[in-house]
Design an enzyme around this catalytic site. Structure first.
Site, short mmCIF file in Angstrom:
data_model
loop_
_atom_site.label_atom_id
_atom_site.label_comp_id
_atom_site.label_asym_id
_atom_site.label_seq_id
_atom_site.Cartn_x
_atom_site.Cartn_y
_atom_site.Cartn_z
N ASP A 105 0.84 -1.11 -0.32
CA ASP A 105 0.02 0.18 0.10
C ASP A 105 1.01 1.47 -0.17
OD1 ASP A 105 -2.08 2.29 0.74
OD2 ASP A 105 -3.90 0.32 0.64
N HIS A 111 -12.79 -0.48 -7.59
CA HIS A 111 -14.05 0.11 -7.93
C HIS A 111 -14.20 1.72 -7.70
CE1 HIS A 111 -16.07 -0.41 -3.11
NE2 HIS A 111 -14.92 0.09 -3.60
#
Ligand SMILES: C[S@@+](CC[C@H](N)C(=O)[O-])C[C@H]1O[C@@H](n2cnc3c(N)ncnc32)[C@H](O)[C@@H]1O
Length: 414
Positions: free
Chosen positions: A278, A319
């Protein structure tokens, strides 16, 4: 021919005639709850909602949406902020608690606290045990848990104006479907030019709450690696390079590591190694996950440093982005994949073309108003992955019986 509606329509119940049939259907479903499990419970919740809508009048629904729900949100966000629910749980979940005793330790005016708690109670989320005295329900007890309360602080307290002012953004953008990640309703509502809502939330001190919400919304759903969704032993372990340093799963933008840690717990004897990636600001906050999981700072718009992993996994990432940004993310992964060996596993909602589930449509509007992004249908996933010149193909949509659980979209190099 257009027809003028009689205003009395708005003050009469919507459809009391439907109530007996709804109750029959409800009772019949309820009798199978034990055997039908979560899918049946979800169907019952929808039936209960139909019952409520049949009994309510349009005027009541309007008051609920415009007064009661915003008021409840205001009260809960404040309660979370000052630690009301943590204090009630600490005092004892079955202990009746007086507003006057709670107000002092919380540093809140007792009159104000009394008004907020009275509305939370009127909306069904506290049990009244006397005048200005309450016990928590299971829901309000759960608000003492950071992963449950964080959504109120981050999504509502932090960026709640974006959906409310979405219509103004659309007016300014000529009612076009939003597809520009750098110009979203969030940018307009908060007058910010930070790259996205994640950065904005971090800038106002709500980064930890945002990460906690990522740990919260998934609760109760099956993990992607559960055998009911994706048969990891057959699809990943069989044929995987057994050497301990061979990358087995890279969780790309895996946040605080909820998914990869669940994977480790389900398959402690997996071959190869697990890697969590991340942005540095998130990786620095990772704690409490299995020490064998390698932590790696990585920006997914740059070259993927782990080459030839058995699987690159992404959960709730695509998304967050419109198609052009997704194509950039996917191309970095396709470049790192080894032909005939690497898989790309995308764990995402696939919106049904008809009868879409409310969590999927809600997610779609959330993505649209905060990020100019979207939840995708099966057709759209095919178009994104196979139609962008990326040399990727979808091999299978792995799904389970529950409509609220995401699919594993399994892809390989074409
Ligand atoms: C919706 S969260 C999903 C986190 C995790 N996969 C999960 O399902 O809990 C999106 C994640 O994308 C990360 N992210 C955003 N921009 C990124 C970038 N450019 N490179 C890598 N990660 C990024 C955020 O830090 C955040 O952890």
């Amino acid at each position: 021919m257009s027809q003028e509606l009689d205003l009395s329509l708005a003050t009469r119940p919507n459809n009391t005639a439907a109530v007996p049939a709804i109750l029959d259907e409800f009772n019949s479903l309820y009798s199978t709850l034990e055997t039908g499990g979560e899918a049946t419970r979800h169907a019952l919740v929808l039936k209960a909602r139909s019952l409520l809508h049949a009994l309510q009048s349009p005027r009541e629904q309007m008051i609920q949406h415009t007064w009661a729900d915003p008021g409840l949100n205001a009260a809960i966000i404040t309660g979370v902020d000052v630690g009301l629910f943590k204090l009630m749980v600490k005092n004892g979940v079955d202990t009746p608690q007086k507003v006057s005793n709670l107000a002092g330790p919380l540093g809140v005016d007792p009159v104000l606290l009394g008004r907020l708690m009275r509305h939370i109670c009127a909306m069904g989320h506290l049990v009244e045990t006397g005048p200005d005295e309450y016990k928590p329900t299971n829901f309000s007890k759960s608000l003492s848990l950071d992963v449950i309360s964080a959504g109120y602080s981050a999504l509502l307290g932090g960026i709640g104006r974006s959906p409310i002012e979405f219509n103004k953004f659309l007016r300014d953008t000529n009612y076009q479907n939003p597809v520009d990640a750098a110009h979203t309703a969030m940018h307009s509502a908060y007058n910010t030019d930070l790259p996205n809502c994640f950065e904005y939330l971090r800038s106002v001190g709500l980064g930890p709450q945002t990460n906690n919400h990522m740990g919260g919304y998934r609760q109760g759903r099956l993990p992607w690696s559960h055998p009911e969704i994706y048969p990891v032993a057959e699809t990943l372990f069989a044929g995987a390079d057994p050497s301990p340093d061979a990358p087995l799963v890279v969780d790309v933008a895996g946040g605080l590591g909820h998914d990869i840690n669940e994977f480790k717990a389900l398959y402690p004897n997996h071959p190869g190694k697990l890697i969590l990636q991340d942005l540095p600001v998130v990786i620095n906050d990772v704690k409490g996950i299995d020490p064998s999981i390698e932590l790696m700072s990585h920006d997914f718009l740059t070259e993927q440093p782990v080459k030839g992993a058995r699987a690159y996994f992404m959960h709730s990432i695509l998304h967050d982005w419109p198609d052009d940004v997704c194509t950039q993310i996917l191309s970095r992964l396709a470049d790192a994949m080894k032909p005939g060996y690497s898989k790309l596993l995308i764990f995402e909602c696939v919106i049904a073309r008809t009868g879409a589930h409310w969590e999927a449509t809600a997610g779609d509007i959330l993505m649209m108003t905060q990020l100019s992004a979207l939840e995708r249908t099966e057709d759209h996933w095919h178009k994104l992955i196979e139609g962008s010149g990326l040399n990727l193909k979808i091999t299978k949509f792995w799904k389970c019986a529950r409509p609220d659980v995401e699919n594993v979209i399994e892809c390989e190099l074409a």
